[in-house]
Design a protein around this motif. Structure first.
Motif, PDB file in Angstrom:
ATOM      1  N   ILE A  39       2.556   4.906  -8.288  1.00 50.66           N
ATOM      2  CA  ILE A  39       2.475   4.032  -7.109  1.00 50.66           C
ATOM      3  C   ILE A  39       1.111   3.348  -7.101  1.00 50.66           C
ATOM      4  N   SER A  40       1.112   2.016  -6.903  1.00 53.77           N
ATOM      5  CA  SER A  40      -0.132   1.242  -6.910  1.00 53.77           C
ATOM      6  C   SER A  40      -0.137   0.313  -5.696  1.00 53.77           C
ATOM      7  N   PHE A  41      -1.326  -0.216  -5.392  1.00 56.74           N
ATOM      8  CA  PHE A  41      -1.441  -1.049  -4.187  1.00 56.74           C
ATOM      9  C   PHE A  41      -0.463  -2.244  -4.174  1.00 56.74           C
ATOM     10  N   PRO A 121      -0.674   3.392 -17.490  1.00 54.89           N
ATOM     11  CA  PRO A 121      -0.832   2.070 -18.131  1.00 54.89           C
ATOM     12  C   PRO A 121      -1.517   1.021 -17.275  1.00 54.89           C
ATOM     13  N   LEU A 122      -1.119   0.856 -16.034  1.00 54.72           N
ATOM     14  CA  LEU A 122      -1.684  -0.212 -15.201  1.00 54.72           C
ATOM     15  C   LEU A 122      -3.177   0.037 -14.927  1.00 54.72           C
ATOM     16  N   ASN A 123      -3.486   1.240 -14.484  1.00 56.30           N
ATOM     17  CA  ASN A 123      -4.873   1.499 -14.066  1.00 56.30           C
ATOM     18  C   ASN A 123      -5.839   1.576 -15.241  1.00 56.30           C
ATOM     19  N   GLY A 125      -5.212   0.536 -18.312  1.00 52.60           N
ATOM     20  CA  GLY A 125      -5.141  -0.748 -19.030  1.00 52.60           C
ATOM     21  C   GLY A 125      -6.043  -1.783 -18.382  1.00 52.60           C
ATOM     22  N   THR A 126      -5.989  -1.874 -17.057  1.00 54.89           N
ATOM     23  CA  THR A 126      -6.821  -2.835 -16.318  1.00 54.89           C
ATOM     24  C   THR A 126      -8.307  -2.521 -16.478  1.00 54.89           C
ATOM     25  N   THR A 127      -8.652  -1.255 -16.257  1.00 53.94           N
ATOM     26  CA  THR A 127     -10.068  -0.887 -16.253  1.00 53.94           C
ATOM     27  C   THR A 127     -10.693  -1.025 -17.636  1.00 53.94           C
ATOM     28  N   ALA A 148     -13.848   3.475  -4.857  1.00 54.69           N
ATOM     29  CA  ALA A 148     -13.835   4.331  -6.051  1.00 54.69           C
ATOM     30  C   ALA A 148     -12.889   5.530  -5.947  1.00 54.69           C
ATOM     31  N   GLY A 149     -12.452   5.896  -4.739  1.00 53.72           N
ATOM     32  CA  GLY A 149     -11.642   7.103  -4.588  1.00 53.72           C
ATOM     33  C   GLY A 149     -10.143   6.895  -4.743  1.00 53.72           C
ATOM     34  N   GLY A 150      -9.697   5.645  -4.981  1.00 58.31           N
ATOM     35  CA  GLY A 150      -8.257   5.379  -5.133  1.00 58.31           C
ATOM     36  C   GLY A 150      -7.828   5.431  -6.589  1.00 58.31           C
ATOM     37  N   GLY A 151      -6.596   4.955  -6.849  1.00 56.53           N
ATOM     38  CA  GLY A 151      -6.011   5.051  -8.195  1.00 56.53           C
ATOM     39  C   GLY A 151      -6.851   4.358  -9.253  1.00 56.53           C
ATOM     40  N   LEU A 152      -7.111   3.073  -9.042  1.00 60.97           N
ATOM     41  CA  LEU A 152      -7.866   2.294 -10.027  1.00 60.97           C
ATOM     42  C   LEU A 152      -9.336   2.739 -10.044  1.00 60.97           C
ATOM     43  N   GLY A 153      -9.859   3.069  -8.871  1.00 61.98           N
ATOM     44  CA  GLY A 153     -11.276   3.435  -8.760  1.00 61.98           C
ATOM     45  C   GLY A 153     -11.628   4.640  -9.615  1.00 61.98           C
ATOM     46  N   ALA A 170     -18.622   4.035  -4.531  1.00 64.60           N
ATOM     47  CA  ALA A 170     -18.707   3.700  -3.106  1.00 64.60           C
ATOM     48  C   ALA A 170     -17.314   3.815  -2.498  1.00 64.60           C
ATOM     49  N   ALA A 171     -17.231   4.500  -1.363  1.00 63.34           N
ATOM     50  CA  ALA A 171     -15.925   4.719  -0.722  1.00 63.34           C
ATOM     51  C   ALA A 171     -16.151   5.029   0.757  1.00 63.34           C
ATOM     52  N   SER A 172     -15.023   5.121   1.509  1.00 64.09           N
ATOM     53  CA  SER A 172     -15.147   5.176   2.967  1.00 64.09           C
ATOM     54  C   SER A 172     -15.214   6.579   3.567  1.00 64.09           C
ATOM     55  N   ILE A 243     -11.552  -7.531  -9.324  1.00 65.44           N
ATOM     56  CA  ILE A 243     -10.352  -6.772  -9.708  1.00 65.44           C
ATOM     57  C   ILE A 243      -9.256  -6.889  -8.652  1.00 65.44           C
ATOM     58  N   GLY A 244      -9.599  -6.762  -7.368  1.00 68.58           N
ATOM     59  CA  GLY A 244      -8.549  -6.778  -6.339  1.00 68.58           C
ATOM     60  C   GLY A 244      -9.125  -6.953  -4.949  1.00 68.58           C
ATOM     61  N   PHE A 245      -8.215  -7.001  -3.981  1.00 68.81           N
ATOM     62  CA  PHE A 245      -8.615  -7.413  -2.629  1.00 68.81           C
ATOM     63  C   PHE A 245      -7.942  -6.559  -1.560  1.00 68.81           C
ATOM     64  N   VAL A 267     -10.642 -10.707 -13.557  1.00 68.41           N
ATOM     65  CA  VAL A 267      -9.922  -9.767 -14.439  1.00 68.41           C
ATOM     66  C   VAL A 267      -8.449  -9.785 -14.039  1.00 68.41           C
ATOM     67  N   PHE A 268      -7.566 -10.129 -14.979  1.00 73.18           N
ATOM     68  CA  PHE A 268      -6.121 -10.146 -14.706  1.00 73.18           C
ATOM     69  C   PHE A 268      -5.432  -9.488 -15.891  1.00 73.18           C
ATOM     70  N   TRP A 269      -5.310  -8.143 -15.790  1.00 74.80           N
ATOM     71  CA  TRP A 269      -4.800  -7.395 -16.942  1.00 74.80           C
ATOM     72  C   TRP A 269      -3.360  -7.783 -17.297  1.00 74.80           C
ATOM     73  N   LYS A 320      -5.288   6.183   2.888  1.00 79.15           N
ATOM     74  CA  LYS A 320      -5.496   7.634   2.852  1.00 79.15           C
ATOM     75  C   LYS A 320      -5.515   8.181   1.431  1.00 79.15           C
ATOM     76  N   VAL A 321      -5.192   7.308   0.458  1.00 77.24           N
ATOM     77  CA  VAL A 321      -4.984   7.837  -0.890  1.00 77.24           C
ATOM     78  C   VAL A 321      -6.275   8.373  -1.502  1.00 77.24           C
ATOM     79  N   LEU A 322      -6.136   9.539  -2.133  1.00 80.13           N
ATOM     80  CA  LEU A 322      -7.234  10.135  -2.912  1.00 80.13           C
ATOM     81  C   LEU A 322      -6.713  10.218  -4.333  1.00 80.13           C
TER      82      LEU A 322
HETATM   83  N1  LIG Z   1      -6.939  -7.405 -11.608  1.00 78.21           N
HETATM   84  C1  LIG Z   1      -5.955  -6.674 -12.111  1.00 78.21           C
HETATM   85  O1  LIG Z   1      -5.513  -6.896 -13.248  1.00 78.21           O
HETATM   86  C2  LIG Z   1      -5.390  -5.556 -11.280  1.00 78.21           C
HETATM   87  C3  LIG Z   1      -4.566  -4.566 -11.861  1.00 78.21           C
HETATM   88  C4  LIG Z   1      -4.116  -3.514 -11.070  1.00 78.21           C
HETATM   89  C5  LIG Z   1      -4.437  -3.473  -9.698  1.00 78.21           C
HETATM   90  N2  LIG Z   1      -5.200  -4.472  -9.182  1.00 78.21           N
HETATM   91  C6  LIG Z   1      -5.593  -4.460  -7.759  1.00 78.21           C
HETATM   92  O2  LIG Z   1      -6.519  -3.421  -7.549  1.00 78.21           O
HETATM   93  C7  LIG Z   1      -6.493  -3.049  -6.180  1.00 78.21           C
HETATM   94  C8  LIG Z   1      -6.507  -1.535  -6.063  1.00 78.21           C
HETATM   95  O3  LIG Z   1      -5.290  -0.976  -6.471  1.00 78.21           O
HETATM   96  P1  LIG Z   1      -5.058   0.615  -6.429  1.00 78.21           P
HETATM   97  O4  LIG Z   1      -3.688   0.842  -6.927  1.00 78.21           O
HETATM   98  O5  LIG Z   1      -6.195   1.325  -7.024  1.00 78.21           O
HETATM   99  O6  LIG Z   1      -5.088   0.880  -4.859  1.00 78.21           O
HETATM  100  P2  LIG Z   1      -5.417   2.236  -4.057  1.00 78.21           P
HETATM  101  O7  LIG Z   1      -5.205   3.430  -4.916  1.00 78.21           O
HETATM  102  O8  LIG Z   1      -4.688   2.103  -2.779  1.00 78.21           O
HETATM  103  O9  LIG Z   1      -6.999   2.125  -3.793  1.00 78.21           O
HETATM  104  C9  LIG Z   1      -7.505   1.035  -3.105  1.00 78.21           C
HETATM  105  C10 LIG Z   1      -8.773   1.409  -2.355  1.00 78.21           C
HETATM  106  O10 LIG Z   1      -9.118   0.269  -1.550  1.00 78.21           O
HETATM  107  C11 LIG Z   1      -9.890   0.713  -0.455  1.00 78.21           C
HETATM  108  N3  LIG Z   1      -9.576  -0.129   0.722  1.00 78.21           N
HETATM  109  C12 LIG Z   1     -10.463  -0.884   1.393  1.00 78.21           C
HETATM  110  N4  LIG Z   1      -9.872  -1.532   2.400  1.00 78.21           N
HETATM  111  C13 LIG Z   1      -8.582  -1.161   2.384  1.00 78.21           C
HETATM  112  C14 LIG Z   1      -7.469  -1.499   3.221  1.00 78.21           C
HETATM  113  N5  LIG Z   1      -7.585  -2.336   4.249  1.00 78.21           N
HETATM  114  N6  LIG Z   1      -6.274  -0.930   2.936  1.00 78.21           N
HETATM  115  C15 LIG Z   1      -6.139  -0.079   1.875  1.00 78.21           C
HETATM  116  N7  LIG Z   1      -7.169   0.274   1.047  1.00 78.21           N
HETATM  117  C16 LIG Z   1      -8.377  -0.257   1.319  1.00 78.21           C
HETATM  118  C17 LIG Z   1      -9.562   2.183  -0.253  1.00 78.21           C
HETATM  119  O11 LIG Z   1     -10.771   2.921  -0.426  1.00 78.21           O
HETATM  120  P3  LIG Z   1     -11.836   3.099   0.767  1.00 78.21           P
HETATM  121  O12 LIG Z   1     -11.087   3.572   1.977  1.00 78.21           O
HETATM  122  O13 LIG Z   1     -12.721   4.126   0.202  1.00 78.21           O
HETATM  123  O14 LIG Z   1     -12.482   1.767   0.945  1.00 78.21           O
HETATM  124  C18 LIG Z   1      -8.618   2.564  -1.393  1.00 78.21           C
HETATM  125  O15 LIG Z   1      -8.986   3.764  -2.025  1.00 78.21           O
HETATM  126  C19 LIG Z   1      -5.293  -3.753  -5.572  1.00 78.21           C
HETATM  127  O16 LIG Z   1      -5.744  -4.897  -4.864  1.00 78.21           O
HETATM  128  C20 LIG Z   1      -4.477  -4.163  -6.777  1.00 78.21           C
HETATM  129  O17 LIG Z   1      -3.674  -5.284  -6.524  1.00 78.21           O
HETATM  130  C21 LIG Z   1      -5.677  -5.495  -9.935  1.00 78.21           C
END
Ligand SMILES: NC(=O)c1ccc[n+]([C@@H]2O[C@H](COP(=O)([O-])OP(=O)(O)OC[C@H]3O[C@@H](n4cnc5c(N)ncnc54)[C@H](OP(=O)(O)O)[C@@H]3O)[C@@H](O)[C@H]2O)c1
Length: 330
Positions: A39-41, A121-123, A125-127, A148-153, A170-172, A243-245, A267-269, A320-322
């Motif tokens: 599961i990813s964002f 692969p996604l995380n 591969g991207t990083t 930094a505490g989420g999947g990609l972080g 850095a994380a919340s 990387i993301g928003f 970065v657009f993996w 909430k994801v860790l």
């Molecule tokens: N560029 C690429 O090729 C590529 C590839 C894969 C994913 N991505 C992008 O990377 C981002 C992260 O993906 P992920 O799967 O790692 O997500 P994730 O596991 O949900 O982690 C995202 C982190 O964002 C922080 N955050 C800050 N504001 C938030 C908000 N309003 N709602 C939810 N989280 C918030 C949270 O940490 P804190 O609470 O500590 O701030 C959370 O740990 C996404 O935007 C995704 O689309 C980009």
């Protein structure tokens, strides 16, 4: 078979699991008995119609899978029935069986179990692409990872450390920083969930203090109000990896790039993997070697059943994801 289906865009919890027909492999396609789905964002966004890609209805979210090939279509040469495979498939992973193009899948190394592979692969591969091709990270450089505490972080911590960098997570929350440090981060900064001007200034100052004046590389998957204070704390000639928003798409004052002679690098993996096949395949060869050598240790923090797919996606939406969440089909 069962599938978690999105039949129209709506809140995460409005989508449910249904019984549908088993898929059949067409020419060049492969049917996979899915064992686990990462599961990813983007899953949070795609079911609400907020993601850049909108698959035709009905579709299943879930962009990375692991499983066993159950049948192959005409002309398939890369995989055969019974092969263990993994893949980044865009969407269509939250179901018991999926049909994919043979190029979307790769062999699953013996050293990796299905749950781990589903989050790989996604995380990673991207990083890896971000630090290797886009950032050209060098040993001894400092890296700041936002969110930094989420999947990609967590993968950013693993890869940056494997490449010899000093990592500031850095994380919340303290809980997230504790996880980051356990996973190798050298330093941690807790930022607030909502940032005003004073908190942004405090965040910049903390980054500068921990890096002796400025950080060499920023890995930003968060954006929002965290991006500008991070850029203000970049070192001369630093690189800012976009990387993301998850916190929103920021607007940056361009004068900061002039003052620091720094680069903001996209970065657009997904695009890299689709266009630069050979380079992406080489990246994965190196990633599997790092994994086999124990230099990166991917792990899954939470596992859900297919029926609980909405709950799994909600943990990301609710911030909430860790670490990494996976849905296991068994
Ligand atoms: N560029 C690429 O090729 C590529 C590839 C894969 C994913 N991505 C992008 O990377 C981002 C992260 O993906 P992920 O799967 O790692 O997500 P994730 O596991 O949900 O982690 C995202 C982190 O964002 C922080 N955050 C800050 N504001 C938030 C908000 N309003 N709602 C939810 N989280 C918030 C949270 O940490 P804190 O609470 O500590 O701030 C959370 O740990 C996404 O935007 C995704 O689309 C980009």
């Amino acid at each position: 078979m069962k599938a978690f289906l999105c039949k129209e865009f709506g809140p995460v919890e409005s989508h449910t699991v249904e019984e549908i027909e088993d898929p059949v492999a067409g020419p060049g396609q492969i049917v996979v008995d899915i064992k686990a789905t990462g599961i990813s964002f983007p899953d949070v966004l795609i079911v609400q119609g907020l993601y850049q890609f909108k698959p035709p209805f009905p579709f299943s979210p879930g962009s990375e899978i692991s499983g066993v090939v159950s049948s192959v279509g005409e002309g398939v040469t890369l995989h055969k029935e019974g092969d263990r495979v993994m893949g980044s498939i865009g969407s269509g992973g939250l179901r018991e069986k999926g049909v994919y193009l043979e190029q979307q899948l790769m062999p699953l190394p013996d050293s990796m179990d299905f749950n781990t592979a589903a989050g790989f692969p996604l995380n990673y591969g991207t990083t890896y692409h971000a630090f290797k091709q886009r950032g050209e990270l060098k040993e001894g450089q400092s890296v700041l990872v936002l969110g930094a505490g989420g999947g990609l972080g967590i993968t950013a911590i693993h890869i940056a450390k494997a490449m010899g960098a000093k990592v500031i997570a850095a994380a919340s929350s303290q809980e997230k920083i504790d996880l980051c440090k356990k996973e190798g981060a050298d330093e941690g900064i807790i930022y607030e969930r909502d940032m005003d001007r004073d908190l942004q200034k405090k965040f910049s100052d903390e980054i500068k203090e921990l890096t002796g004046g400025g950080v060499d590389m920023i890995y930003d998957l968060v954006g929002g109000d965290y991006a500008e204070p991070a850029l203000r704390a970049i070192a001369r000639h630093g690189k800012y990896l976009v990387i993301g928003f998850t916190a929103g798409i920021p607007k940056m004052p361009l004068n900061l790039t002039l003052l620091k002679e720094c680069q903001i690098v996209g970065v657009f993996w997904g695009q890299f993997a689709a266009v630069d096949h050979a380079e992406n395949a080489q990246n994965f060869k190196e990633l599997f070697e790092l994994h086999a050598q124990g230099k990166i240790k991917p792990f899954v923090t939470e596992t859900y059943s297919l029926e609980d797919s909405a709950k799994a996606i909600k943990t990301l939406e609710d911030r909430k994801v860790l670490g990494k969440v996976v849905v296991n089909m068994e």
